[in-house]
Design an enzyme around this catalytic site. Structure first.
Site, PDB file in Angstrom:
ATOM      1  N   ASP A  46       0.871  -1.171   0.000  1.00  0.00           N
ATOM      2  CA  ASP A  46       0.000   0.000   0.000  1.00  0.00           C
ATOM      3  C   ASP A  46       0.912   1.227   0.000  1.00  0.00           C
ATOM      4  O   ASP A  46       2.120   1.139   0.245  1.00  0.00           O
ATOM      5  CB  ASP A  46      -0.934  -0.010   1.206  1.00  0.00           C
ATOM      6  N   CYS A  47       0.336   2.375  -0.278  1.00  0.00           N
ATOM      7  CA  CYS A  47       1.159   3.549  -0.592  1.00  0.00           C
ATOM      8  C   CYS A  47       1.727   4.194   0.671  1.00  0.00           C
ATOM      9  O   CYS A  47       1.005   4.834   1.433  1.00  0.00           O
ATOM     10  CB  CYS A  47       0.357   4.527  -1.423  1.00  0.00           C
TER      11      CYS A  47
END
EC number: 3.2.1.37
Length: 771
Positions: free
Chosen positions: A293-294
């Site tokens: 995920d970012c």
């Protein structure tokens, strides 16, 4: 129209700003006919996928390899490899994101905006889910072919909706693991155009792996939250949708989550990524890759303090099996980590080969004329058929929660349309949205339906100001019928934003109460992904009808008025439990346990029995009678059930039985009917026993008045089994009862007995003892 709509990895905005210019530049396909790339085996279509990808990686320098481990991969100009942005979104339609570029106007300035997954989940219509996904993938491929998106999309979100306060529950199809598992199977089938196809239309990405369902609750944030989950709950509740996605639907990508699981950040957890995902579920075919995920790899070091340096965080994630960094830690620190001997060159190559194998499978390096999906273009976006499907999807999901026969509305006349959603547009899309060609508002739809409309907003979503009350009450007094449209929206629930209350926000209930005292028929349409406590509306006899409409997107207004006027009969079912407002005071959001504890009431319909409205609730404009042709079923024997199972499918997916029920429409309105089949036992296996468990469902379409329809519900061996404390899936002998929940407190039952010995259907990998 905006160049790009807002995207909602809120805490990643600063990350984007820090990256090099060009994050939103158009993608281009590589030139394999001439230039340096044409000399590499990656362009040789006669070779296997891995050999082609390996040839490209072998041609890169170490620096070039490291540079291309980030989501906004710069490519290798020296080799003729163009830049590629891996981060494209398509939760319920092609969506604004760093890898997607919408035009300002004209072609590629919009895409079909389907209802949010929470409303799609309420349809309990697997065929519809596949149809929606097929359209989304076609439109995604059109954008990709035009260089306006990647060919992989970071969807779907399949974390079960455990806690009503979760801001991203709207992105999921609901709380039940079986339901979410079937949803994702059919969605991935539609997105990739098949189960594990050699040449997928697009690549889907199942997220967020695993036990992720908290944003920011009372100062506890996802970037540092450690989800303490028992092995039993992990195997039984949190992982089944991912098993369905990876093992069964054979998705090509998975996203690891921000949170830690029992002390280990998910993107650094080899137990999750390697032992369970790649080994136990056999998710090891070429082109299968994992993205963080970012900002999640940065969280390994900064949020969780799991490593002492960012270089250690980068190496730990890479070694655990994370192949792509949606962030900057990999490109910034993998070089240092290599110098420190924290990972091997083979591990780096493995990640890149996985990524580029995916692009090889997508036909990225192949001649356009040889690829069937390269002909998809703008004329395939937001077609009349897609718009009709968006309308159908919204209508199928809307749930009727209360009705004293006020609905359907009997005649035209004057209609007061009041509330913060009465003329809403983008508000009806929810999050992870893209520009739509149009959004049908309730106000527009009411006018189209022939009503003389008196419109007043009355109030906002979350305010104590009563400045608009007088106008709203005045409009209501002039009308024959009053429709109030309110609820919650992305200012209340969103990524990075959990709720602390599940009551109606602001003064909306106050306004509804005052409207109810005017004496006109009053219909309330409730919007939002998470439920709010409707107790006061359900108990108020002057609130005549109540609908839940989720986030219905571009066809919202027209789909809702089709329900209100009887053009469409409601048949959606709540995909979640509606809890009383006080529930939030009984259990902290950080408590991941599902079963009741000494001080906690339990979670979801399986363990909590004091719901305002239960999972699966939904009324109709007609009445149904349910009967079992056979009330006494079986008996069954565990050994016989296992021995007859086919060897080419996982045993938990093997058929247990198909149950037949008779559904008779005893009313006067043609209607769909969602048959939900629940299982109960009080002696099969150890205590505690769940209150009931969904084991199958189907949606019967358009049952006419007086018609008797035979409905078949298939149940798998895995649905019959229970999860032991160590996570094993076990088939227990004992007595079982099947219950059909028809939503009006009629529960026809049938019983059967299973004989034999306890039988393990799936031996769950045990976590390392050092965790």
């Amino acid at each position: 129209m905006a160049h790009i709509t807002s995207w909602h990895y809120g805490n990643a905005i600063a990350l984007l700003v820090s990256l090099a210019p060009g994050a939103l530049s158009l993608n281009t396909f590589p030139d394999c006919s001439s230039g340096p790339l044409s000399k590499l085996a990656v362009c040789d279509t006669s070779l296997d996928v891995t050999t082609r990808a390996q040839s490209l990686v072998n041609a890169m320098t170490f620096e070039e390899k490291v540079n291309n481990t980030q989501y906004n991969s710069p490519g290798v100009p020296r080799l003729g490899l163009p830049a590629y942005n891996w981060w494209s979104e398509a939760l319920h339609g092609v969506a604004g994101s760093p890898g997607v570029e919408f035009a300002d106007s004209g072609p590629f300035s919009y895409a079909t905006s389907f209802p949010q997954p929470i409303l799609l989940g309420a349809t309990f219509d697997d065929d519809l889910i596949k149809q929606v996904a097929t359209v989304v993938s076609t439109e995604g491929r059109a954008f990709g072919n035009a260089g306006r998106s990647g060919l992989d999309f970071w969807t779907p979100n399949i974390n079960p909706f455990r806690d009503a306060r979760w801001g991203r529950g709207q992105e999921t199809p609901g709380e039940d693991p079986l339901h979410v598992s079937r949803y994702v199977y059919h969605l991935v089938d539609g997105l990739q155009n098949g189960i594990g196809p050699a040449n997928p239309k697009v690549v889907a990405t199942c997220k967020h792996f695993a036990a992720y369902d908290l944003e920011d609750w009372n100062g506890v944030v996802r970037h540092s939250f450690n989800a303490e989950v028992s092995t039993q709950d992990l195997s039984e509740f949190y992982l089944p949708p991912f098993k369905s996605c990876a093992r069964d639907a054979r998705v090509d990508a998975v996203m690891c989550s921000y949170n830690a699981l029992n002390g280990v950040p998910a993107c650094a957890d080899s137990y999750l990524l390697q032992t369970i995902l790649r080994e136990h579920w056999k998710w090891d075919e070429p082109g299968r890759w994992i993205t963080s995920d970012c900002g999640a790899i940065d969280d390994i070091y900064n949020g969780h303090n799991f490593t002492t340096t960012p270089a250690e965080a980068a190496a730990t994630a890479l070694n655990a099996g994370t192949d792509l960094d949606c962030g900057t830690v990999f490109p910034k620190y993998l070089g240092q980590a290599a110098d420190e001997g924290l990972y091997s060159n083979q591990t780096l190559d493995r990640a890149l080969v996985r990524l580029y194998s995916s692009l090889v499978k997508l036909g990225y390096f192949d001649p356009a004329e040889d690829q069937p999906y390269r002909s998809i273009g703008w004329t395939d976006v937001d077609t009349p058929a897609a718009e009709a499907l968006a309308h159908k999807a919204a209508g199928e999901g809307i749930v009727l929660l209360k009705n004293d026969k006020t609905l359907p509305l009997k005649a035209k006349g004057t209609l007061a349309l009041i509330g913060p959603y009465a003329n809403a547009t983008k508000q009806m899309q929810g999050n992870y949205e893209g520009p739509a060609k149009y959004i049908r508002t309730l106000l527009w739809a009411a006018t189209q339906a022939g009503y003389d409309v008196k419109y007043a907003a009355g109030t906002a979503i979350n305010t104590n100001s009563t400045a608009g009350f007088d106008a709203a009450l005045s409009a209501a007094k002039q009308a024959d019928v009053v429709v109030y449209a309110g609820g919650i929206d992305n200012t209340i629930e969103a990524e990075g934003r959990d709720r602390t209350t599940i009551a109606w926000p602001g003064n909306q209930v106050n306004l509804i109460d005052q409207l109810s005292k005017i004496g006109k028929p009053l219909v309330v349409v409730q919007f939002g992904g998470g439920q709010v406590d409707d107790s006061s509306l359900l108990s108020n006899p002057r609130v005549n009808a109540l609908l839940w409409a989720g986030y219905p997107s571009q066809e919202g207004g027209s789909a809702i008025f089709d329900i209100l006027t009887g053009k469409t009969a409601p048949a959606g079912r709540l995909p979640v439990t509606q809890y009383p407002a006080d529930y939030v005071n009984q259990v902290p959001m950080t408590d991941m346990a599902l079963r009741p504890g000494s001080n906690t009431p339990g979670r979801t319909y399986r363990w909590y029995d004091k719901a305002v409205l239960p999972f699966g609730f939904g009324l109709h404009y007609t009445t149904f009678k349910i009967s079992w042709p056979r009330r006494a079923l079986g008996p069954y024997n565990t050994a016989a059930l296992v021995s007859r199972s086919p060897k080419n499918v996982p045993i938990d997916r093997a058929a247990f039985d198909t149950f037949h029920i008779q559904v008779t429409n005893t009313g006067k309105t043609t209607s769909d009917y969602v048959a939900l089949l629940f299982l109960k036992t009080t002696d099969a296996g150890p205590k505690p026993y769940p209150l009931k468990t969904l084991v199958g469902y189907t949606r019967a379409k358009q049952i006419k008045p007086g018609e008797k329809r035979s409905v078949d519900i298939e149940v798998s061996l895995g649905s019959l089994a229970r999860t032991a404390e160590n996570g094993d899936l076990v088939l227990y002998p004992g007595r079982y009862t099947l219950e059909v929940d028809v939503g009006e407190s009629q529960y026809p039952t049938a019983s059967f007995t299973v004989t034999g010995k306890e039988t393990i259907l799936d031996s769950f990998p045990q976590p390392p003892k050092t965790r």
